[in-house]
Enzyme design. Structure first.
Site, short mmCIF file in Angstrom:
data_model
loop_
_atom_site.label_atom_id
_atom_site.label_comp_id
_atom_site.label_asym_id
_atom_site.label_seq_id
_atom_site.Cartn_x
_atom_site.Cartn_y
_atom_site.Cartn_z
N SER A 1 42.24 36.98 39.77
CA SER A 1 41.93 38.29 40.33
C SER A 1 42.68 38.52 41.64
O SER A 1 43.89 38.52 41.67
CB SER A 1 40.42 38.46 40.48
N ASP B 1 44.76 45.36 42.14
CA ASP B 1 44.98 43.94 42.38
C ASP B 1 45.79 43.32 41.24
O ASP B 1 46.14 44.02 40.28
CB ASP B 1 43.64 43.23 42.62
N ASP C 1 45.36 41.57 38.55
CA ASP C 1 44.99 41.73 37.14
C ASP C 1 44.47 43.15 36.86
O ASP C 1 43.95 43.42 35.78
CB ASP C 1 43.98 40.67 36.70
N ASP D 1 41.98 45.03 37.78
CA ASP D 1 40.59 45.42 37.51
C ASP D 1 39.94 46.05 38.75
O ASP D 1 38.93 46.73 38.64
CB ASP D 1 39.76 44.26 36.94
#
Length: 575
Positions: A147, A300, A302, A304
């Site tokens: 993340s 960010d 990834d 999400d």
């Protein structure tokens, strides 16, 4: 060197580990024995969400072996859970260093266990993995990402067949299966490559069409298609889909932050690839100012989480916090559905217990059920599943920059959030105002809620013990008065008990057990303490509120509430 640690090191030096791994252990023995001890003093825990840790050799690090062991345990559990079915999983990864290698390693282990694998051809946003699990009717899935953590980290998030991350009983059952893997020799590393199917554009197209279907006011976007948007993917996977989604929505004036558009696991322009950090968004803010943009958005690695920047009531660029963004998004979806005549009498929204209570007030005023769940989108996904067929989920979110709009994805989704936030900005611009002005109107209507968060980290091998001692002290000796206001309720989610401290009346908290404490004060203040399950870290969340008579009073009231939070932090010795 502790004997138990040395024994674990010897297993790696003498076992079936590749030569490079053994060479690195020998190098660390000579050059950095403390680092080596930290790499082996415990096993990297397969927690309820999966794995996350610093990359490197050792049992306490993210590497081929810790990840392979986790995958073998998960594969065993999937085969037990679906004994008479063809078991299928989807696998995705972000832009981090080694993410592709980890994704391919994971795919190979699943395939060798007779599981059919759908592996994305290159990096993809995490929410698309959730979507793919549902679309391809998989029983599970994995995304390799850490993340928004620093570049040294990577991780492994495990999903169930609904597209949500693992929840009870599956999370604990998978952990048990992972713990049964005694050695890397128990892992089926390779075999049956025919079980792996590479996926890409078809799933992308289905996902983009799904996101496009979330638009409530396409007609307004047509009128305001030149809304000036600045977007940064912060060297992550958002670049794969966000620009395309904005184009499909009809926005024509989108500026990508060039310095951060290339996917790069070293995140060369930032210390932390987290849109919550002002420094991380600073290049985007500069671009937005130079272009006189309407909105800035950052995702960010990834994709999400989403952070947004807007002009405030003085025309200065500011970053919204996650609570402010969530308030605007929840209110927009509720209001827009009503105005368009598509609201259902059984519409519901879901937030987490540490997210602003302003959302509860907005929902209540609109006769929309608002549910509170534990921190993490897996709990939102679980509640959607429980309410399916009875209530109609429209939006969920949490203060940590996460939104989940519509029910086709069961994890936080910054790709759809970017699109809807831009639609919101276009809607307000069409009315001659900004998103910030809309936020002030909501504060006047419902009350000015201000939230803040501090995170305390205790490093070293005993860091976790220090954090545990801190939360236990608060649990066993709760403060009676904070900043001059009596503590009237103590909510202990670990014990599933709420208590009125004046009357000693208690009640059951109907949520899964979680090591969270909340103090509710007589003046409406809420303080939450939540230790991390995976790191030696504890977070304290503060929420204060006051009446705002008009937008003109905003600056003074903001100063007053900021001061109030600082006094609470000082009084609780949290600095």
């Amino acid at each position: 060197m502790d004997a138990a640690i040395q024994d674990k090191i010897n297993v790696w030096l003498n076992g079936n580990f590749d030569p490079q791994t053994k060479d690195e252990i020998i190098r660390l023995q000579k050059e950095n024995p403390d680092q080596l001890a930290d790499a082996f003093y415990k096993d990297l825990e397969f927690g309820t969400g999966g794995l996350r840790g610093i990359m490197g050799v050792g049992t306490n690090r993210m590497n081929k072996y810790t990840m392979g062991t986790a995958t073998q345990g998960y594969a065993n559990y999937l085969k037990q859970s679906f004994p008479n079915e063809e078991v299928k999983v989807a696998i995705a990864h972000d832009s981090r260093n080694n993410s592709r290698f980890f994704a391919e390693t994971t795919a190979n282990v699943f395939a060798a266990n007779g599981i059919k694998v759908f592996l994305f051809d290159s990096l993809r946003p995490t929410p698309e993995l959730s979507f793919a699990i549902r679309t391809l009717k998989c029983q599970g899935g994995v995304v390799c990402t850490a993340s928004h953590n620093p570049k040294e980290y990577n991780g492994y998030k495990a999903y169930w067949k609904d597209g949500g991350q693992l929840v009870p009983p599956h999370d604990k059952n998978v952990i048990k299966e992972v713990e049964k893997i005694a050695s890397v020799d128990d892992v089926q590393w390779s075999g049956s490559p025919g079980n792996i199917t590479i996926i890409g554009k078809d799933v992308d197209e289905a996902y983009v069409q799904m996101v496009k279907g979330l638009s409530v006011y396409p007609d307004i976007i047509q009128k305001q298609n030149n809304l000036k948007i600045v977007y940064t993917s912060i060297h992550g996977s958002g670049i794969k889909l966000v620009p395309e989604v904005l184009k499909r929505f009809g926005f024509t004036d989108v500026h990508i932050v060039k310095e951060q558009m290339e996917p790069d696991g070293n995140f060369p322009t930032v210390a932390y690839p987290n849109p919550e950090e002002k420094a991380t968004m600073s290049i985007g803010l500069k671009n937005a100012e130079e272009l006189n943009a309407d909105i800035l958005l950052g995702t960010d690695p990834d994709a999400d989480r989403v952070g947004i920047g807007v002009k405030d009531n003085h025309g200065d660029w500011v970053l919204m916090n996650g609570n402010q963004t969530a308030v605007l998004a929840f209110n927009y979806i509720i209001e827009a559905r009503k105005a368009k005549g598509i609201a259902q009498p059984n519409d519901m929204v879901i937030k987490t217990i540490v997210t602003t209570d302003l959302i509860d007030k907005i929902a209540r005023q609109s006769n929309v059920n608002c549910y509170n769940v534990l921190t993490g989108f897996k709990w939102i996904a679980e509640l959607i599943r429980e309410k399916e067929g009875k209530e109609n989920y429209i939006i969920g979110g949490e203060e940590s920059f996460g939104l989940m709009i519509g029910n086709k994805v069961r994890d936080k989704d910054a790709v759809s959030a970017v699109a809807i936030l831009c639609e919101m900005a276009a809607y307000e611009k069409d009315k001659g105002r900004s998103l910030f002005e809309k936020l002030l109107d909501l504060y006047v209507q419902y009350g000015f809620y201000m939230e803040d968060l501090i995170s305390i980290t205790k490093k070293g091998m005993d860091g976790q013990k220090q954090i545990a001692a801190m939360i236990e002290e608060f649990r066993n000796n709760p403060p009676k008065i904070i900043n001059g206001s009596p503590v009237i309720e103590l909510l202990d989610y670990e014990k599933s008990v709420g208590k009125n401290l004046a009357t000693d009346e208690t009640w059951k908290i109907d949520l899964p057990k979680s090591n969270v404490l909340q103090f509710i004060l007589a003046d409406g203040t809420k303080i939450s303490a939540r230790p991390s399950g995976t790191e030696p870290k504890i977070k304290f969340y503060f929420s204060v509120n006051a009446k705002l008579e008009s937008p003109d009073e905003f600056d003074g009231m903001q100063e007053h509430l900021r001061d109030k939070i600082q006094k609470i932090i000082q009084e609780l010795n949290l600095q």
